[in-house]
Design an enzyme around this catalytic site. Sequence first.
Site: not given
Length: 805
Positions: A149, A222, A558
């Site tokens: 990620d 994220h 996600s």
Amino acid sequence: MQYDISLSYCKFYLKKSIGAAGKTYIVQMAAGSSGSAVFTTKFEWYSSVLQSVKTAVVGVEAAVGTSGAAAPSFGPLHVYETVFHGFSAVLTEEEVLRLEEMPGVVGVYPDSFKQLHTTRTPEFLGLNYSQGLWPESHLGVDVIIGVLDSGVWPESNSFSDHRMPPVPARWKGACEVGQDFNVSLCNRKLIGARSFYKGYEAMAGAINESLEYKSPRDSDGHGTHTASTAAGRFVYRASLYGYAEGTAKGTAPLARVAVYKVCWAQGCVDSDILAAFDQAVADGVDILSLSLGGQVSPYYLDSIAIGTFGAAKRGVFTSASAGNSGPMPMSAANIAPWITTVGAGTIDRDFPANVILGDGTVIRGVSLYSGPGLGIAKLSLVASSHAALIKSANGTAVAGLCMAGSLDPELVAGKLVLCERGNNPRVAKGLVVLEAGGVGMILANAATDGEGLIADSHLLPATAVGYQGGNTIRLYIQSSPNPVAMIQFQGTQLNIKPAPVVASFSSRGPNSQTPEILKPDLLAPGVNILAAWTGASGPTGLPFDQRRVKFNIVSGTSMSCPHVSGIAALLKGAHPDWSPAAIKSALMTSATVLDNSNGVLLDEATDHLSSPFDFGAGAVQPERAMDPGLVYDLLPQDYVNFLCALNYSATEVQVIDHAAAMCPSPAVSPNDLNYPSFSAILNQPASTPQSPSSSSSSSSSSRLMVATFSRTLTNVGSVANAVYRSRVVAPPGVILTVKPAMLVFSTLGEKHMFKLIVEVAPANYLLPGEAETMFGFLTWTDGTHVVQSPIAITRQSQNPLTPTQ
């Protein structure tokens, strides 16, 4: 805040000092080829290969420089040894052609970009401390989850190692030293952190270290969010400005986390992703979590499919996000059969912020706005398209979207402004309203967004409403001489029904690459998920947002992916001998197609019933997955057989398998992959179309189309002696037959084979090139366990100009 999946495929070129244009490529070498007789390392061997190619193209002096050593710019960017064999490098087109002709080179593939695509969810999923999967797996304590990620914010309490046991001795990973990141930031929870950027810099230029960290540290948020969703520790009184307050925890709270940063400001590059896969498997991860993706391509051209296949061969389970391109059909990404592809659903928690119009109409909205409210008095309401600064058709259209500088302050000051979703970020529209003097915003979905709502942490009082709600507000504004409205913020509400609902943004099937494999596989929580956040970015992730939070609420597949990654870690902890395919099967066959009001799962985009093209096998149920009764297990060779059945060439299979193709003889059918779901593709010859009602059964029943599936079930139940009986639910006009209809097991690990036969008449009303899909279900049960699989039956009318395969 929602992360979108897309693939830019922008072409970035570097101008080398020799005057030739080059770009990055991934070079695959045959697994059996070796330079070990001459070179001590793969890096030396591949460097020699590159030097010989570049010397032939640009000459000795340019290739080796004045010192005689290979020029640094000509060396490999990455060397792959675990899930893939080869290297990546900057090459010109002429150099690519020469490489492709060299012995031992399997293929040369252009590099490309991919893009990045939770306090209550463990309870919503049925996990609890006293019994079941959490205690049986010891909360995943010795299972290692590798997260590919945007990095990690290691100081977050979600990665505390308080009272955790020592790192498993089998771990071979490392904590990389880099910008604002050192070895001391890793611990018994965050046991590894690496970053991969050589491919990115070769394509996009040097990383701007004043804007993002050239290290495993996360400047985006994220990666921190997904890692803590999968395996975050218990953090008490976590919230986003009071929203969703409670104890934050990942689905596998004691699992170990290893972070592999592959995503940067402009995206995630294939060569870096493949390098991270290679390193993660070599380090010893058990689970790979991948909340990113791109354009669907043949598996032999897909770095994610290639990397995850190599991982599966070594016993590593991969969970990946399906993407956020819903509700468009055939939009699911990460669709290789060895990947568990996860769609997103809602949970039973909401953040209502309803709009009340002057005529009393109440329109559902959601928001995470946390500042001072607007009071109880209704305010003047204006549509942004009626408040354009530039009085022209284009000016009106731009104002309707609340683009920067598009609003007339004289028409907006002191008012609530209705903006349309699209083009610029949702929260950025609120800033445009605020700068023009507006006091609040109502953000209406476009038709393509449907009724799915995303809650955002707005900078001014604002709420999001659905497409129909937006139309209602527009009609009210047009019909009222003095339109007024108010926003009623109601905080956090729990026990919402129905839930889950398929999120409107969640990417859908059918599988655009191999329709014989039903995708997505599962649905997991992915809407308004609270998890840890970076200290380098505000909750909106936008440059002008100077707020800093420890936890953030985000939506997207996600977020659903790491839920399944964490659950897979729990299953691995409870059943360490299970293969990745067995874990996937347990997750799928135990899933439910019902919501918490016992109705069939709904589609948020339409408020109608959803289908297996939306939710796969159903919404994940961790507790049932712990004891599934039976599993559809697979070996790596089974996937190779499947690729052979797709008529992939020997070289194309070798790209994926990294070994010489061993295709079975006689050839098998794609239908025979031992997958936990079924997808029958029935091609019918083009005929004169009739209406569905006039399609006579007598004319079509004499020529039924047939699809046959072979499957094998393995007994992994709690008892050795078990009798399973099959039951089918067939759509109208479809005959489903199971042979044998009963399976008798006498030992654990025992396997039995069965066939599912699908029979259906042609649909004479289909035009050439048209298709329709119906859905059924197959269930095996012994009275205790329920092993359920969805069945997709697609009839497609052949185009007369297209030959039938």
